[in-house]
Structure formats: structure tokens, C-alpha cells
Design a protein around this motif. Sequence first.
Motif, short mmCIF file in Angstrom:
data_model
loop_
_atom_site.label_atom_id
_atom_site.label_comp_id
_atom_site.label_asym_id
_atom_site.label_seq_id
_atom_site.Cartn_x
_atom_site.Cartn_y
_atom_site.Cartn_z
N ALA A 10 -13.04 0.28 3.41
CA ALA A 10 -11.69 0.36 4.01
C ALA A 10 -11.21 -0.93 4.71
N LYS A 11 -12.40 -1.68 5.25
CA LYS A 11 -12.30 -2.87 5.98
C LYS A 11 -11.75 -3.90 4.98
N GLU A 12 -12.13 -3.94 3.72
CA GLU A 12 -11.78 -4.95 2.50
C GLU A 12 -10.45 -4.51 1.91
N GLU A 13 -10.17 -3.26 1.93
CA GLU A 13 -8.95 -2.70 1.19
C GLU A 13 -7.59 -2.36 2.14
N GLY A 14 -8.25 -2.15 3.34
CA GLY A 14 -7.13 -1.69 4.45
C GLY A 14 -6.71 -0.27 4.31
N TYR A 15 -7.40 0.58 3.56
CA TYR A 15 -7.33 1.89 3.42
C TYR A 15 -8.37 2.81 3.02
N ALA A 16 -8.36 3.96 3.33
CA ALA A 16 -9.49 4.98 2.53
C ALA A 16 -8.96 5.83 1.65
N MET A 17 -9.77 6.31 0.63
CA MET A 17 -9.07 7.02 -0.37
C MET A 17 -9.70 8.53 -0.67
N THR A 18 -8.81 9.47 -0.93
CA THR A 18 -9.73 10.64 -1.70
C THR A 18 -10.08 10.50 -3.04
N MET A 19 -10.99 11.61 -3.41
CA MET A 19 -11.50 11.39 -4.81
C MET A 19 -10.41 11.35 -5.68
N LEU A 20 -9.31 12.02 -5.39
CA LEU A 20 -8.15 11.99 -6.27
C LEU A 20 -7.12 10.85 -6.29
N GLY A 21 -7.58 10.00 -5.40
CA GLY A 21 -6.71 8.76 -5.29
C GLY A 21 -5.49 8.76 -4.06
N ARG A 22 -5.48 9.69 -3.55
CA ARG A 22 -4.63 9.55 -2.21
C ARG A 22 -5.21 8.68 -1.27
N LYS A 23 -4.07 7.80 -1.00
CA LYS A 23 -4.68 6.61 0.23
C LYS A 23 -4.22 7.04 1.43
N ARG A 24 -5.13 6.84 2.31
CA ARG A 24 -4.76 6.81 3.91
C ARG A 24 -4.75 5.27 4.23
N ASN A 25 -3.55 4.74 4.82
CA ASN A 25 -3.67 3.30 5.29
C ASN A 25 -4.06 3.45 6.60
N LEU A 26 -4.99 2.37 6.78
CA LEU A 26 -5.92 2.33 8.26
C LEU A 26 -5.59 0.93 8.91
N ARG A 27 -4.32 0.90 9.41
CA ARG A 27 -4.04 -0.64 10.08
C ARG A 27 -4.80 -1.07 10.92
N ASP A 28 -5.76 -0.23 11.80
CA ASP A 28 -6.40 -0.81 12.67
C ASP A 28 -8.02 -0.85 12.21
N ILE A 29 -8.40 -1.07 11.06
CA ILE A 29 -9.67 -1.02 10.45
C ILE A 29 -10.24 -2.33 10.94
N ASN A 30 -9.42 -3.24 10.73
CA ASN A 30 -10.21 -4.50 11.38
C ASN A 30 -9.55 -5.15 12.84
N SER A 31 -9.29 -4.21 13.70
CA SER A 31 -8.58 -4.33 15.01
C SER A 31 -9.61 -5.12 15.81
N LYS A 32 -9.16 -5.93 16.88
CA LYS A 32 -9.97 -6.57 17.77
C LYS A 32 -10.48 -5.64 18.88
N SER A 33 -9.34 -4.62 19.02
CA SER A 33 -9.74 -3.41 19.94
C SER A 33 -10.86 -2.62 19.55
N GLY A 34 -11.86 -2.40 20.18
CA GLY A 34 -13.08 -1.66 19.59
C GLY A 34 -12.65 0.00 19.51
N LEU A 35 -11.69 0.36 20.49
CA LEU A 35 -11.32 1.78 20.22
C LEU A 35 -10.56 2.02 19.26
N ALA A 36 -9.60 1.04 18.98
CA ALA A 36 -8.78 1.18 17.78
C ALA A 36 -9.62 1.28 16.36
N ARG A 37 -10.37 0.06 16.34
CA ARG A 37 -11.16 0.13 15.15
C ARG A 37 -12.12 1.44 15.20
N SER A 38 -12.84 1.73 16.09
CA SER A 38 -13.56 2.90 16.08
C SER A 38 -13.00 4.13 15.47
N MET A 39 -11.74 4.46 15.81
CA MET A 39 -10.81 5.30 15.44
C MET A 39 -10.63 5.17 14.02
#
Length: 130
Positions: A10-39
Motif C-alpha cells: 500500500a505504501k508503494e502503490e497508494g492503495y490496498a486491493m481486494t482479491m477481486l481487484g477492487r481498490k481502496r485509495n489510502l491517501r494517508d499511507i505515507n503521511s507524516k502524521s503518525g495518527l493518519a498513517r496508522s489509520m
Amino acid sequence: EFMNTSVETAKEEGYAMTMLGRKRNLRDINSKSGLARSMAERMAMNTPIQGTAADMIKIAMIRIDAALREGNFKTKMVLQVHDELVFDMPKDEVDTVIPIIEKLMREAIPDLAVPIVVETDKGDNWLEAH
């Protein structure tokens, strides 16, 4: 290992994906905010599992609805509660319709490495069915 790999991907791609290919964008995956990043990291771990389960129940619902219509059954799907489906079913359809529902739920995503267990119960109301 799976959880760590899910977060790293997810950190590399910016999203997570289900087995069937549905993507969930994770805009905060590389956030500097520890709280936002951990969520976002938690979402990266959860999405492949819970998202795939959500995909699976939706596929099953579509196929069950089609089977009920095609069979001209009086049974109606009335409610989804997480991974559970609730039906209003005439007693004379129970022995015919329940096996159809179980099969379509088990086979919503074919060729999984683990078997899908489907349990059914019945009652005059939702409480009795549990």
C-alpha cells in the motif's frame, strides 16, 4: 507477514486491493502524521480481508436474487447483516431454497485456498433463527 506485506504494498502503490481487484485509495499511507498513517495502515491490512468478504457477499446476493427470480420462488432476500443474509421464506420452499442459497454463497468466489463454510438456521423471526 501478510499484514506487513499489505502495508508495504500500500505504501508503494497508494492503495490496498481486494482479491477481486477492487481498490481502496489510502491517501494517508505515507503521511507524516503518525495518527493518519496508522489509520491508513490499518485499512491496508483490513481491506484485502474485509473488502474481499464484502465483495463475496455482494456477488452471492446478486446470484441468489437471480436464482430466486428464475425459479419463481416466493422467497425474498430482506436483509444483509455483515456476512449474514436474512430471507422471508415460505415453509414449503425451505428444503429447496436453502441448498441453493448455501451453494451460491459458498461458490461466490471460486477456487479459494480455504473452504467457505455456510451455516443456515431458520425460525419465525430473526431472533429464533439464531
